[in-house]
Scaffold this motif. Structure first.
Motif, short mmCIF file in Angstrom:
data_model
loop_
_atom_site.label_atom_id
_atom_site.label_comp_id
_atom_site.label_asym_id
_atom_site.label_seq_id
_atom_site.Cartn_x
_atom_site.Cartn_y
_atom_site.Cartn_z
N VAL A 246 0.84 -1.19 0.00
CA VAL A 246 0.00 0.00 0.00
C VAL A 246 0.88 1.25 0.00
CG1 VAL A 246 -1.63 1.35 1.38
CG2 VAL A 246 -1.91 -1.12 1.20
N THR A 247 0.58 2.15 -0.91
CA THR A 247 1.16 3.50 -0.89
C THR A 247 0.00 4.44 -0.64
OG1 THR A 247 2.86 2.87 -2.49
CG2 THR A 247 2.44 5.23 -2.20
N VAL B 47 3.20 13.27 11.76
CA VAL B 47 3.20 11.97 12.43
C VAL B 47 4.46 11.21 12.01
CG1 VAL B 47 1.95 9.79 12.69
CG2 VAL B 47 0.68 11.94 12.41
N PRO B 48 5.24 10.72 12.98
CA PRO B 48 6.45 9.96 12.63
C PRO B 48 6.11 8.70 11.81
CG PRO B 48 6.42 10.50 14.97
CD PRO B 48 5.06 10.85 14.42
N PRO B 49 7.03 8.26 10.97
CA PRO B 49 6.76 7.11 10.09
C PRO B 49 6.22 5.87 10.80
CG PRO B 49 8.78 8.18 9.41
CD PRO B 49 8.34 8.85 10.70
N HIS C 290 2.44 3.92 10.26
CA HIS C 290 2.19 2.50 10.04
C HIS C 290 1.20 1.97 11.07
CE1 HIS C 290 5.68 1.30 7.25
NE2 HIS C 290 5.40 2.58 7.10
N ARG C 291 1.37 2.37 12.30
CA ARG C 291 0.44 1.92 13.34
C ARG C 291 -0.98 2.38 13.05
NH1 ARG C 291 4.66 3.46 17.85
NH2 ARG C 291 5.74 1.47 18.02
N LEU C 292 -1.14 3.61 12.57
CA LEU C 292 -2.47 4.10 12.22
C LEU C 292 -3.11 3.25 11.13
CD1 LEU C 292 -1.85 7.96 12.23
CD2 LEU C 292 -3.26 6.66 13.85
N ALA D 165 2.62 -4.40 3.31
CA ALA D 165 3.76 -3.49 3.23
C ALA D 165 3.19 -2.10 3.05
CB ALA D 165 4.66 -3.86 2.06
N ILE D 166 3.68 -1.14 3.82
CA ILE D 166 3.08 0.20 3.85
C ILE D 166 4.10 1.28 3.56
CG2 ILE D 166 1.86 1.89 5.28
CD1 ILE D 166 1.00 -0.53 7.05
N LYS D 167 3.72 2.19 2.67
CA LYS D 167 4.46 3.44 2.49
C LYS D 167 3.43 4.54 2.70
CE LYS D 167 7.20 6.21 -0.64
NZ LYS D 167 7.71 6.36 -2.00
N ALA D 168 3.49 5.20 3.85
CA ALA D 168 2.50 6.21 4.22
C ALA D 168 3.21 7.55 4.41
CB ALA D 168 1.79 5.80 5.51
N SER D 169 2.63 8.59 3.82
CA SER D 169 3.24 9.92 3.94
C SER D 169 2.17 11.01 3.81
CB SER D 169 4.32 10.11 2.87
OG SER D 169 3.77 10.00 1.59
N PRO D 170 2.50 12.21 4.31
CA PRO D 170 1.60 13.34 4.10
C PRO D 170 1.82 13.90 2.70
CG PRO D 170 3.50 14.05 5.36
CD PRO D 170 3.64 12.56 5.15
N PRO D 171 0.88 14.71 2.20
CA PRO D 171 1.10 15.34 0.89
C PRO D 171 2.30 16.28 0.96
CG PRO D 171 -1.18 15.62 1.64
CD PRO D 171 -0.42 15.04 2.77
N PRO D 172 2.95 16.50 -0.17
CA PRO D 172 4.11 17.41 -0.18
C PRO D 172 3.71 18.83 0.15
CG PRO D 172 3.64 16.56 -2.41
CD PRO D 172 2.66 15.95 -1.47
#
Length: 91
Positions: free
Chosen positions: A49-50, A59-61, A65-67, A84-91
């Motif tokens: 998942v991206t 939120v720390p990386p 993932h926990r969320l 497998a997770i790649k989670a990030s805020p918008p740029p």
């Protein structure tokens, strides 16, 4: 992707969209890469998942993932063997 995998992916997609309202969500079913693996033998799927969402800003990386894991906890017990997770805020 088989019909069962498609249903799992759709449940995962709905859950993440309703919880995080992502600006980007890409779900890849990687179950075929794990043929013969114990989790795959049980009919559970492997997904990558991206996800990009405002909910991850500040939120720390590891907490991101926990969320995500919390949002899909019940699916991890029934339908998903690995995520497998790649989670990030918008740029």
């Amino acid at each position: 992707m088989n019909e069962a995998g498609s249903g799992r992916e759709e449940r995962l997609r709905r859950r993440l969209e309703s919880r995080f309202a992502p600006s980007l969500l890409v779900i890849e079913d990687e179950s075929h890469l794990h043929a013969g693996h114990a989790g795959a033998a049980g009919g559970h799927s492997h997904f990558r998942v991206t996800i990009v969402a405002e909910a991850f800003r500040g939120v720390p990386p590891i907490a991101r993932h926990r969320l995500v894991y919390e949002a899909v906890d019940d699916l991890l017990k029934t339908d998903i063997h690995a995520l497998a997770i790649k989670a990030s805020p918008p740029p």
